[in-house]
Design a protein around this motif. Structure first.
Motif, PDB file in Angstrom:
ATOM      1  N   ARG A 370      57.748 -14.344  -0.310  1.00  0.00           N
ATOM      2  CA  ARG A 370      56.848 -15.326  -0.072  1.00  0.00           C
ATOM      3  C   ARG A 370      57.689 -16.622  -0.215  1.00  0.00           C
ATOM      4  O   ARG A 370      57.519 -17.633   0.390  1.00  0.00           O
ATOM      5  CB  ARG A 370      55.490 -15.260  -0.713  1.00  0.00           C
ATOM      6  N   THR A 374      58.483 -19.855   2.334  1.00  0.00           N
ATOM      7  CA  THR A 374      58.169 -21.208   2.113  1.00  0.00           C
ATOM      8  C   THR A 374      59.564 -21.924   2.106  1.00  0.00           C
ATOM      9  O   THR A 374      59.495 -23.093   2.588  1.00  0.00           O
ATOM     10  CB  THR A 374      57.237 -21.347   0.599  1.00  0.00           C
ATOM     11  N   THR A 426      58.678 -28.306  -9.181  1.00  0.00           N
ATOM     12  CA  THR A 426      58.828 -28.136  -7.969  1.00  0.00           C
ATOM     13  C   THR A 426      58.980 -26.396  -7.766  1.00  0.00           C
ATOM     14  O   THR A 426      58.125 -25.363  -7.041  1.00  0.00           O
ATOM     15  CB  THR A 426      59.691 -28.769  -6.946  1.00  0.00           C
ATOM     16  N   SER A 429      56.105 -24.409  -9.421  1.00  0.00           N
ATOM     17  CA  SER A 429      55.156 -24.308  -8.457  1.00  0.00           C
ATOM     18  C   SER A 429      55.066 -23.522  -7.133  1.00  0.00           C
ATOM     19  O   SER A 429      53.934 -22.547  -6.683  1.00  0.00           O
ATOM     20  CB  SER A 429      54.642 -25.659  -8.032  1.00  0.00           C
ATOM     21  N   LEU A 430      56.260 -23.391  -6.722  1.00  0.00           N
ATOM     22  CA  LEU A 430      56.651 -22.487  -5.493  1.00  0.00           C
ATOM     23  C   LEU A 430      56.390 -21.091  -6.034  1.00  0.00           C
ATOM     24  O   LEU A 430      55.630 -20.229  -5.353  1.00  0.00           O
ATOM     25  CB  LEU A 430      58.023 -22.521  -5.072  1.00  0.00           C
ATOM     26  N   VAL A 432      54.343 -19.909  -8.683  1.00  0.00           N
ATOM     27  CA  VAL A 432      53.126 -19.480  -8.786  1.00  0.00           C
ATOM     28  C   VAL A 432      52.266 -19.510  -7.559  1.00  0.00           C
ATOM     29  O   VAL A 432      51.264 -18.724  -7.570  1.00  0.00           O
ATOM     30  CB  VAL A 432      52.356 -20.993  -9.828  1.00  0.00           C
ATOM     31  N   ALA A 433      52.722 -20.294  -6.716  1.00  0.00           N
ATOM     32  CA  ALA A 433      51.925 -20.203  -5.217  1.00  0.00           C
ATOM     33  C   ALA A 433      52.144 -18.977  -4.575  1.00  0.00           C
ATOM     34  O   ALA A 433      51.334 -18.310  -3.728  1.00  0.00           O
ATOM     35  CB  ALA A 433      52.331 -21.481  -4.335  1.00  0.00           C
ATOM     36  N   ALA A 434      53.349 -18.388  -4.828  1.00  0.00           N
ATOM     37  CA  ALA A 434      53.472 -17.313  -4.263  1.00  0.00           C
ATOM     38  C   ALA A 434      53.053 -15.955  -5.012  1.00  0.00           C
ATOM     39  O   ALA A 434      53.296 -14.762  -4.411  1.00  0.00           O
ATOM     40  CB  ALA A 434      55.077 -16.882  -4.311  1.00  0.00           C
ATOM     41  N   GLU A 437      52.971 -15.514 -12.341  1.00  0.00           N
ATOM     42  CA  GLU A 437      51.789 -15.788 -13.478  1.00  0.00           C
ATOM     43  C   GLU A 437      52.495 -15.988 -14.748  1.00  0.00           C
ATOM     44  O   GLU A 437      53.744 -15.500 -14.920  1.00  0.00           O
ATOM     45  CB  GLU A 437      50.862 -14.766 -13.592  1.00  0.00           C
TER      46      GLU A 437
END
Length: 442
Positions: A370, A374, A426, A429-430, A432-434, A437
């Motif tokens: 993922r 992105t 940045t 965040s990428l 965590v968004a994927a 944890e």
């Protein structure tokens, strides 16, 4: 089955006696003589037994070093005329883990082709078992003395007095360092010197946070340096006489500079600081980047690099061995400390703001897929040699799956602190968004 540093995982789940038996059978089908050794984890005893049983079932003779540093096992493959070696270790991983790392006679870890061949045999149960009168033997052996002799022969203090050294063995298998330094005439004090696979003295990985006692002791003593190992002593980290824990990047620059000349190449992984590249370039030394993992660094060294190192603490001198040898790095660092204080050497290396973190990812493969999708949509200068590295005019960030643990590593660096923080946030965040944890225990 294999990560960047062999097979690793929780005992009783990923790593079992059944797996060790199968690896022994698979490896034994391709070999006649194998050397084995283990770190202090109690689970290593049964895993070595299962591994040796599998090897012997195929007719392969086993030389058992017992408790031994991983570089001792790796070096012993060639010394003993064996076809391969196996270290039963989880290196710097936590106590519940264990694993198996396979070695070639050159001292180099099994490469991708060899690992894939063993994996295929295990998955297909493709091995040849011998009858009762064709079984291999299992004999005890000792390569520690020869390792100590190799270490003492690798350095020369010359006219300088041997330095005082404090060695934090980390309850691991790195006692060979203590013996070598003592024979070189150093005044040696130890921390956590009793082998104990529970690692009660400190967590196995020799990080600044885990080595506070060593830092304090060195800073309050007359010692010229401190040494810290992980559980199997393939890693080495250093502390200067003033109590400064040398960052992995600074230590890499110091060791590489002392081990090379203008025109040489140094192999470093993709997560190495730009400061190392800049510092070496000023001295006419080229930097070659590799995927993370000593097997990849060793491949670059075998292809012509004069030295290879990882900020995590793995160091390779091709004139000695192609395995990361923490005790060898320890005696070489002691040699440097006799010639000039380590703090003075470290002060010459520029340091750029760099931030690192690890996030838990149970299915790290899916998380990285993922992330790749992105990043490909948002950025132009992207490298996927190992993980996903994004280069910008001000710096870079890297997201990569750990080869040994259920983690995604996050690294970001820039020449300005504010920009490094932005890139790190940045990148994090990428991840965590994927689906990654926070993993405080790491």
């Amino acid at each position: 089955m294999f990560g960047t540093s062999g097979i690793r995982g929780p005992v009783g789940d990923v790593v079992t006696a059944d797996l060790a038996l199968s690896v022994g059978r698979a490896l034994g089908t391709e070999t006649d003589r194998v050397v084995v050794g283990r770190d202090p984890r109690e689970s290593g005893r049964l895993l070595v037994d299962a591994l040796a049983a599998g090897l012997r079932e195929t007719g392969t003779d086993v030389l058992d070093l017992g408790l031994a540093a991983t570089p001792t096992v790796a070096r012993a493959v060639g010394w003993e005329g064996c076809d391969a070696g196996v270290s039963v270790t989880a290196s710097h991983n936590p106590p519940p883990d264990n694993g198996l790392k396979l070695w070639q006679p050159s001292g180099r870890a099994f490469d991708t082709q060899r690992r894939e061949r063993i994996t295929a045999r295990v998955e297909a149960e493709d091995w040849t078992l011998e009858p009762w009168d064709g079984l291999g033997s299992r004999e005890p052996a000792d390569a520690t003395e020869r390792h100590v002799e190799a270490l003492t022969g690798a350095v020369d203090f010359g006219e300088h007095d041997p330095p005082g050294v404090i060695v934090d063995v980390g309850n691991g298998a790195g006692g060979v360092t203590v013996e070598a330094l003592s024979r070189l005439g150093c005044h040696v004090e130890t921390l956590n010197a009793s082998p104990d696979g529970r690692f009660p003295g400190r967590p196995s990985e020799p990080t600044p946070g885990n080595c506070g006692s060593l830092v304090s002791l060195v800073g309050d003593s007359d010692a010229a340096l401190g040494i810290a190992h992980d559980g199997d002593a393939d890693r080495m980290r250093g502390v200067a006489a003033d109590g400064t824990f040398l960052s992995g990047d600074v230590l890499l620059a110091v060791l590489a500079t002392a081990s090379t000349s203008a025109g040489d190449r140094v192999a470093v992984p993709v997560d190495t600081s730009l400061a190392v590249e800049d510092y070496l370039a000023d001295r006419g030394v080229e930097t070659t980047r590799t995927p993370v993992g000593d097997v990849h660094v060793a491949a670059a060294v075998a292809a012509g690099a004069a030295f290879g190192g990882e900020p995590s603490g793995a160091w390779i001198w091709p004139g000695e061995t192609l395995c990361p040898d923490g005790p060898l790095a320890a005696v070489k660092l002691a040699e440097l400390a006799t010639e000039r204080p380590l703090a003075a050497r470290a002060a010459e290396v520029p340091t750029y703001p760099i931030e690192r973190d690890s996030l838990r990812a149970v299915d790290k493969g899916e998380v990285m897929d993922r992330i790749r999708e992105t990043v490909a949509e948002r950025y132009d200068d992207v490298s996927t040699m190992d993980g996903v590295r994004v280069n910008t005019d001000e710096g870079w960030f890297l997201l990569r799956a750990s080869g040994t643990q259920p983690l995604v590593r996050v690294t970001a660096e820039a020449r300005e602190e504010a920009r490094a923080a932005e890139l790190f946030e940045t990148a994090r965040s990428l991840a965590v968004a994927a689906g990654a944890e926070t993993a405080e225990e790491y």
